[in-house]
Write an enzyme that holds these catalytic residues in place. Structure first.
Site, PDB file in Angstrom:
ATOM      1  N   CYS B  59     -30.980  13.455   3.216  1.00 41.37           N
ATOM      2  CA  CYS B  59     -31.524  12.571   2.168  1.00 41.37           C
ATOM      3  C   CYS B  59     -33.037  12.747   2.028  1.00 41.37           C
ATOM      4  O   CYS B  59     -33.572  12.622   0.944  1.00 41.37           O
ATOM      5  CB  CYS B  59     -31.264  11.118   2.514  1.00 41.37           C
ATOM      6  SG  CYS B  59     -29.570  10.772   2.869  1.00 41.37           S
ATOM      7  N   GLY B 198     -23.027 -17.051   2.840  1.00 39.43           N
ATOM      8  CA  GLY B 198     -23.736 -16.434   1.718  1.00 39.43           C
ATOM      9  C   GLY B 198     -23.554 -14.933   1.801  1.00 39.43           C
ATOM     10  O   GLY B 198     -23.569 -14.365   2.905  1.00 39.43           O
TER      11      GLY B 198
END
Lengths: 293, 442
Positions: B59, B198
């Site tokens: 990457c 959450g």
């Protein structure tokens, strides 16, 4: 070998007796000294492992400390063979057994938690005991007891092992307090990195207390069995028995509280430290004061 | 001994782009799959004067490690080859490509495998990626003596750095710091239960790390229940209705909270009740929400370890500092590795001279032997073999000490002059020596 060492000592102008070697005791004292040297190297390696927990020093410590325990055990058996009685009648034997059991516990603890640095922290007190055992040979301090010989060895063995376990649990409790404090205060230094996890410390401290409690129970049971012969009808009023029962009750209360209310973590740590403080008072001030001539 | 054709000096190089020299929009255009890169290796070797090549594509970097004998042209052929081969605009890459030769190339590769050149200092993946790149090139016969030796040294140095320094020891991302704290509390995370309150990005990252480290039971709760169901399904977990999550707290060893709530959603009293139900077994609570989800008083509850986003960031900052310290030690290991490799490279210079000397001595011995044999017609084949062996043994023994000392002298700074002197002394012809790498000083 024995003659060779005596010749070597004599060549330096040092009489063998200056090292505490007298007659047949040389066989086991030499082994004891070898074990002490190995423990010293092992402790040094453990100290180095604090800097690099998975380095060469840590790996070497895994080999050296068990070797030290093995040589120590052989020296203990050799002493038993030479003297013909279980060697707990001298300070050398008492400290030696305490240290050996404590080091065995420390190595097992370290192996279980994967932290060789813990062995360094937990081995500090047993190492001091070994040094005291080394020094005690020059004074030949004898322990005395009224218990019949048939009960004495088993009683002292069980009690000394329980003492070792409680001292280890106290050391482990102190480590637990240090790790818990670092986690609560969010301060993480190099020492913290080398320590086992909180749960591992909790688990091992608890197991060590259980081990100590079992040996103490056995020691008290053996003591009670031999007590009437030693102290007559009022045996149950003896201070040593009562103080031992006090320690036993304290740890017993903890085990119940742990099972029922989940006393762990900080509570366990504080209990293990204070429990050992009481044990120390009981054994050292009451028992040793009465036993030592 | 047959004489070899003369060869030009070999030159080691690395050329490419990385995260330090090129922004992501440039790097991403160079990223290709393994098959494409493996084909590129062969085509590079066909199209350019490259004897050996390994292409590393991750990457954050695209690099070609190679060995060439065309020093003058080397910097110019690699970039155009790749821009045209991969169909890219050459001008976009002109200023981003770098080129390092010999000692600098060696040092660069050793720093890459030691993760000193990584975007996240000390990250563990790069060593594996370099190994894969090397394996792919070796499978296509694109590596030879130089790159084989160089990459072996690089792997050795990379492993040493990880084993002997703390460069990869502690977490340097907020999401991973949560895992590190959990391991410090629980040791192994096998069989532990985690709850996500959450479904924010950070929660998802953290729960992913936790699952990777052995957490098997995942509870997910969210105000929008369907989002909880979706995230739970991804980790084989269970969705919990938001209003009921405090009831499940007693089961939870690790709690990650990151809701957008404006006030506290978890109070100390609820946590105390849960702790009593779970018999005070320790709990790690990570509150990465801003404003915070968990009442700070929870941190004072026995056996509860509460960390907010700033606490985690402090852990990360501390760990980054430790890695930077470790990097100093790692650089010393890299320098040692570089020196060892360059010494080996230097020693290659002496090989053609030794070969030349041996060839010359054997040639003289063979010529003299032929003349002598012509005059000794009465010798049997056995006797001839004895004479031949004696002459050859004498030659080898005569050369033993000079060759040994020549190897030693080749490691010294004036090796080139020494080797020239030997060539002059013995009038070694070019055809009597193999290629020698030049310009290997770092």
């Amino acid at each position: 070998m024995r003659d060779l060492i005596l010749t070597w000592l004599a060549s330096d102008g040092i009489p063998a007796s200056a090292w505490g070697y007298r007659g047949n005791n040389m066989q086991y004292l030499l082994l004891f000294d070898l074990a002490l040297a190995l423990y010293s190297v092992g402790m040094l390696l453990c100290a180095l492992a604090l800097l690099r927990p998975k380095g060469v020093a840590a790996r070497a410590a895994w080999a050296v400390l068990p070797a030290a325990i093995l040589v120590h055990a052989v020296s203990f058996v050799a002493q038993w063979r030479v003297e013909g009685i279980f060697p707990l009648h001298t300070l050398l034997g008492a400290f030696s057994l305490y240290a050996m059991a404590a080091f065995m516990g420390a190595v097992r603890f370290s192996h279980s938690t994967g932290s060789v640095s813990a062995a360094f922290s937990l081995g500090a007190v047993p190492y001091l005991a070994l040094l005291m055992a080394f020094l005690s040979r020059f004074h030949g301090v004898q322990l005395k007891t009224e218990l019949p010989p048939s009960f004495l060895s088993a009683h002292l063995f069980a009690v000394m092992v329980s003492f070792s376990a409680f001292s280890l649990a106290a050391g482990s409790g102190l480590l637990l307090l240090a790790v818990e404090k670092a986690l609560k205060e969010k301060r993480f230094g190099p020492f913290w990195q080398a320590m086992p996890s909180l749960e591992a410390l909790d688990r091992e401290t608890f197991r060590t207390i259980v081990t100590g409690f079992c040996f103490l129970s056995a020691g008290i049971a053996i003591g009670v069995a031999g007590a009437p012969q030693a102290w007559g009808v009022s045996w149950f009023l003896d201070g040593r028995l009562l103080s031992s029962l006090l320690v036993w009750s304290l740890y017993g209360v903890y085990l119940i509280a742990r099972a029922r209310y989940g006393w762990r973590g900080r509570k366990l740590a504080l209990f293990s430290v204070s429990g050992f403080a009481l044990t120390l008072v009981t054994y050292v001030l009451i028992n040793m004061g009465k036993y030592v001539l | 001994m047959s004489s070899k054709p003369p060869k030009s000096p070999m030159y080691l190089f690395v050329s490419g782009v990385n995260h330090k020299r090129a922004p992501v929009h440039v790097r991403e255009r160079l990223t290709r799959t393994g098959d494409v890169m493996e084909d590129s290796v062969k085509q590079l070797m066909t199209a350019c004067p490259v004897r050996e090549a390994v292409i590393l594509s991750t990457c954050n970097r695209f690099e070609v490690y190679g060995v060439t004998d065309d020093v003058a042209e080397t910097p110019d052929f690699v970039r155009p080859f790749f821009t045209s081969h991969l169909g890219l605009d050459a001008d976009s890459f002109r200023n981003h490509f770098y080129f390092l030769g010999n000692g600098n190339a060696v040092e660069h590769l050793l720093e890459v495998t030691s993760s000193l050149d990584s975007m996240v200092l000390g990250e563990a993946q790069i060593l594996h990626q370099v190994k894969e790149a090397f394996r792919a090139a070796a499978a296509r016969n694109a590596t030879g003596k130089m790159l084989n030796k160089l990459f072996q040294k690089a792997f050795e140095v990379g492993k040493r750095v990880r084993a002997e320094t703390a460069i990869g020891r502690n977490a340097v991302s907020v999401s991973y710091a949560g895992v590190e704290l959990a391991r410090k509390i629980f040791g192994s995370l096998e069989g532990k239960t985690a709850m996500v309150v959450g479904v924010g990005e950070m929660s998802q990252l953290t729960i992913g790390h936790l699952v990777d480290h052995g957490v098997r039971h995942v509870l997910v709760t969210n105000r929008t229940y369907q989002n909880a169901v979706n995230l739970a399904a991804r980790h084989g977990g269970e969705a919990v209705e938001f209003e009921r999550f405090p009831e499940r707290l007693a089961e939870v060893d690790i709690l990650i909270s990151s809701t957008a709530a404006s006030g506290y959603i978890l109070r100390a009293e609820e946590v105390r009740r849960a702790m009593a139900r779970r018999k005070q077994q320790p709990v790690l609570m990570v509150d990465i929400a801003v404003p915070r989800d968990i009442e700070p008083e929870v941190g004072n509850v026995s056996n509860v370890y509460l960390y907010n986003i700033d606490d985690l960031q402090n852990v990360v900052d501390h760990n980054v500092g430790e890695r930077e310290q470790a990097a100093l030690q790692a650089r010393r290991i890299v320098q040692e590795g570089k020196t060892e490799f360059l010494e080996w490279l230097q020693s290659l210079q002496v090989v053609p001279v030794i070969e030349g000397l041996m060839a010359r001595a054997e040639q003289i011995a063979d010529d003299e032997l032929a003349k002598a044999m012509a005059r000794l017609s009465g010798l049997s084949e056995h006797d001839r073999n004895i004479v031949r062996a004696a002459l050859r043994g004498t030659t080898h023994k005569m050369l033993h000490a000079p060759l040994k000392n020549l190897k030693r002298l080749s490691q010294e700074s004036n090796a080139a002059q020494t080797l020239d002197l030997v060539r002059d002394l013995f009038e070694l012809k070019p055809g009597q020596q193999a290629a020698a790498p030049e310009g290997v000083k770092g």
